[in-house]
Write a protein that holds these residues in place. Structure first.
Motif, PDB file in Angstrom:
ATOM      1  N   ASP A  95     -71.557  10.669   8.648  1.00  0.00           N
ATOM      2  CA  ASP A  95     -70.516   9.946   7.935  1.00  0.00           C
ATOM      3  C   ASP A  95     -70.702  10.071   6.430  1.00  0.00           C
ATOM      4  OD1 ASP A  95     -69.529   9.138  10.361  1.00  0.00           O
ATOM      5  OD2 ASP A  95     -70.334   7.098  10.254  1.00  0.00           O
ATOM      6  N   THR A 159     -72.768   6.474  20.870  1.00  0.00           N
ATOM      7  CA  THR A 159     -71.693   6.381  19.891  1.00  0.00           C
ATOM      8  C   THR A 159     -72.151   6.773  18.490  1.00  0.00           C
ATOM      9  OG1 THR A 159     -72.138   4.034  19.442  1.00  0.00           O
ATOM     10  CG2 THR A 159     -70.560   4.547  21.201  1.00  0.00           C
ATOM     11  N   TYR A 182     -62.720   7.449  18.234  1.00  0.00           N
ATOM     12  CA  TYR A 182     -64.172   7.452  18.094  1.00  0.00           C
ATOM     13  C   TYR A 182     -64.898   7.770  19.399  1.00  0.00           C
ATOM     14  CZ  TYR A 182     -63.898   5.608  13.352  1.00  0.00           C
ATOM     15  OH  TYR A 182     -63.649   5.467  12.015  1.00  0.00           O
ATOM     16  N   GLN A 185     -67.320  10.945  20.290  1.00  0.00           N
ATOM     17  CA  GLN A 185     -68.775  11.063  20.177  1.00  0.00           C
ATOM     18  C   GLN A 185     -69.423  11.018  21.567  1.00  0.00           C
ATOM     19  OE1 GLN A 185     -69.893  11.929  17.427  1.00  0.00           O
ATOM     20  NE2 GLN A 185     -69.072  10.789  15.693  1.00  0.00           N
ATOM     21  N   LEU A 216     -62.568   1.597  11.786  1.00  0.00           N
ATOM     22  CA  LEU A 216     -62.505   1.253  13.206  1.00  0.00           C
ATOM     23  C   LEU A 216     -61.430   0.185  13.422  1.00  0.00           C
ATOM     24  CD1 LEU A 216     -63.737   1.579  16.036  1.00  0.00           C
ATOM     25  CD2 LEU A 216     -65.313  -0.274  15.461  1.00  0.00           C
ATOM     26  N   GLU A 220     -58.438   1.919  18.231  1.00  0.00           N
ATOM     27  CA  GLU A 220     -59.564   2.794  18.556  1.00  0.00           C
ATOM     28  C   GLU A 220     -60.397   2.207  19.697  1.00  0.00           C
ATOM     29  OE1 GLU A 220     -60.257   5.690  17.478  1.00  0.00           O
ATOM     30  OE2 GLU A 220     -59.329   5.957  15.522  1.00  0.00           O
TER      31      GLU A 220
END
Length: 240
Positions: A95, A159, A182, A185, A216, A220
């Protein structure tokens, strides 16, 4: 023996406040042939312009400007394909917000050099932890429990987006586009597990983003739940 090229893929959307500091820390790391690809989705805050400015001073920093917001999984998919064409032997995903410490990159890459296909920076193995946000930690714990139940993965922190992949793993993953949301992942680890590739978890301390807002959303979370339950249903029916 000469170290093999490592490319760090960093997706961004409105991360101008964080990206300069992150790129400085990554390029200051010694002992690895590091390159960084920032995949920006047309950030209106000028993230791409700042990355371009940095890239003019340091050729190890590159920009892939996609021009519009297309999603995190899609950004990684395009980023992985791009760096594989450039000759990446190890691909690191992380990130841009400062929650993933750049000093962990050599630790993850070392495990790939030693023979694993994906090294996952984990908050939930001995030595790993959260340094912030009890509510976010509980949400993450719940998501990981659900992911393990539905996929059969033996990964404590499925995650986590801070990872290093071997070239073999990255090439397998880009054979088809990544799941949106997400949950991609978890999906990537599940795909590698089904192909018999090796993983390892490496402890790290997760910190709060330096600046900006988390992306987030409730949407999501609902998509994550839907994908996990769909995968469990297919496994129970022997369709996976």
């Amino acid at each position: 023996m000469q170290a093999k090229p490592v490319y760090v893929v960093v997706p961004t959307y409105n991360e101008r406040e964080n990206i300069g500091l992150l790129l400085g820390k990554i390029t200051a790391l010694e002992g690895l042939p590091l390159h960084v690809l920032v995949v920006d989705d047309g950030s209106p805050d000028g993230t791409a312009a700042l990355v371009e400015e940095i890239s003019r001073r340091d050729g190890r920093v590159m920009l892939l400007n996609r021009g519009r917001k297309m999603g995190l999984g899609s950004a990684y998919y395009d980023g992985f394909r791009h760096v594989l064409k450039l000759g990446a032997d190890v691909v690191v995903s992380m990130d841009a917000d400062g929650s993933h410490p750049p000093e962990m990159i050599p630790v993850l890459v070392k495990r790939v050099y030693e023979g694993v296909d994906v090294a996952v920076a984990s908050r939930y193995v001995k030595g790993g932890r959260w340094s912030t946000g009890t509510v976010r930690m509980l949400v993450s714990r719940g998501a990981n429990l659900l992911a393990r139940i539905c996929t059969g993965l033996d990964v404590s922190d499925a995650t986590s987006g801070f990872r290093a992949y071997s070239r073999r793993a990255a090439e397998l993953l880009v054979e088809k586009e990544f799941e949106r949301g997400y949950v991609f992942q978890v999906e990537l680890l599940y795909r590698l597990k089904r192909r018999g590739l090796r993983h390892v978890e490496v402890p790290f301390v997760f910190t709060e983003r330096l600046a900006g807002r988390s992306k987030l959303s409730n949407r999501e979370i609902l998509w994550f739940l839907k994908w996990c339950l769909k995968t469990l249903f297919r496994r129970v029916l022997g369709m996976e």
